[in-house]
Design an enzyme around this catalytic site. Structure first.
Site, PDB file in Angstrom:
ATOM      1  CD  GLU A 103      -3.399  -1.195   5.396  1.00 17.57           C
ATOM      2  OE1 GLU A 103      -2.602  -1.242   6.199  1.00 17.57           O
ATOM      3  OE2 GLU A 103      -4.018  -0.852   4.786  1.00 17.57           O
ATOM      4  CD1 TRP A 119      -1.033   9.204  -2.520  1.00 16.81           C
ATOM      5  CD2 TRP A 119      -1.608   7.322  -3.873  1.00 16.81           C
ATOM      6  NE1 TRP A 119      -2.250   8.562  -2.051  1.00 16.81           N
ATOM      7  CE2 TRP A 119      -2.080   7.347  -2.051  1.00 16.81           C
ATOM      8  CE3 TRP A 119      -2.007   6.219  -4.821  1.00 16.81           C
ATOM      9  CZ2 TRP A 119      -2.746   6.574  -1.945  1.00 16.81           C
ATOM     10  CZ3 TRP A 119      -2.954   4.955  -3.724  1.00 16.81           C
ATOM     11  CH2 TRP A 119      -3.406   5.168  -3.016  1.00 16.81           C
TER      12      TRP A 119
END
Length: 338
Positions: free
Chosen positions: A247, A258
């Site tokens: 995070e 991706w």
């Protein structure tokens, strides 16, 4: 080689983080502070969904996003030409805001110290599993990112709430039962809560973060489920503190491998991470082949920006390092953290 895309092209791709592949793993209903039947889920992260919603109807925020990407590209060019000396470590002050319902959810100072230690190890490439990087990817490994983290304060507050919605950020405001941020221009604020609900109000989200275009806003920072903070007492298989590593990567401008949508095979703006058709889960074995753009090659699933278990993560790439360094550079969007 992935092309660098900017502005509207990226926004046209952005959608929710992949959550369709979630599978139940562990019954958590024994915790009195967690709703009955709640389960530990495979890693999912709504940071990009939240980013999409914030950018969609906010031209000013979108302009900041585009400016940050241009600044990052310029920093990368200058670095390559020897115009930037990137040998100094930037130390980021960290504020932990712990909001708990039961005593068990009020994580200890020791666990928070463990989490800071994990961040410092992972971002300096001194993590004990750094040697697990496959030979193929060792040339692309970041080494020391030269960003460190210093705990400066822990705020605590008990609340009657048993879950918090990621879509409204209630935990970030005292008026809603949460804790107000401490000067987000100068500090990384991390909120720790007992349960995070996704955009469908389902529990199980491990954490989420805001990207650098939100720098300085009162709700800027990272949110973590208490079960995945630090190591001691954390819930397997996310018990090595890597949810925070992932995070904070978003906080420092790293998308998922991706790209920013469920379509996959899109740019993550780092040319040294192989294009990926989507997230990987659990603990894959290397090599893990996949096809993007007609090219079949192994995935860099051991990168912190994938969805694998904590024990399967161990690296950032050199291009990812450049992106993060650009964010905290003297003219970067998070320069105030220096």
């Amino acid at each position: 080689m992935k092309n660098l895309l900017f502005g509207a092209l990226l926004l046209s791709f952005m959608s929710a983080c992949n959550s369709d592949n979630i599978a139940n793993q562990e019954d958590l209903s024994q915790d009195p502070g967690i709703p009955s039947g709640t389960t530990a889920l495979k890693r999912s992260c709504p940071s990009d969904l939240i980013r999409q919603e914030r950018l969609k109807n906010n031209p000013a925020l979108r302009a900041k996003f585009e400016a940050n990407e241009l600044q990052t590209e310029k920093f990368s060019r200058d670095l390559a030409m020897g115009k930037v000396l990137a040998d100094g470590t930037v130390e980021i002050p960290v504020i932990f805001n712990v909001i708990y319902n039961t005593t068990a959810q009020n994580i200890s100072d020791a666990r928070i110290a463990e989490q800071i230690a994990v961040l410092n190890a992972d971002y300096s490439a001194t993590n004990s599993d750094i040697g697990d990087i496959p030979t193929e990817f060792q040339p692309a490994a970041a080494g020391n990112v030269k960003i460190s983290f210093k705990l400066v304060k822990i705020n605590r507050k008990q609340s009657s709430k048993t879950a918090w919605k990621s879509t409204v950020d209630e935990m970030k405001y005292s008026a809603n039962g949460g804790i107000d941020a401490t000067d987000t221009t100068k500090n990384l604020n991390i909120w720790v809560v007992n349960s995070i609900l996704d955009n469908k109000n389902k529990p199980g989200t491990l954490g989420y973060a805001y990207y650098p275009e939100d720098a300085g806003l009162e709700d800027d920072g990272v949110v973590l489920d208490y079960r995945y903070v630090g190591k001691t007492g954390a819930t397997f298989p996310y018990n090595l503190g890597r949810t925070a590593t992932h995070e904070v990567g978003h906080y420092l401008n790293l998308p998922h491998l991706w790209g920013s949508s469920d379509n996959g095979c899109e740019t993550d703006f780092s040319a040294d991470t192989p294009a990926s058709p989507g997230p990987n889960f659990d603990e894959p074995s290397y090599p893990l082949y996949a096809v993007c753009g007609g090219i079949n090659r192994s995935q860099m699933f051991m990168n912190y920006m994938d969805y694998v278990d904590d024990r399967a993560m161990c690296m950032f790439s050199a291009n990812q390092k450049t992106r993060m360094r650009a964010v905290v550079a003297t003219n970067g969007p998070r320069a105030g953290l220096r």
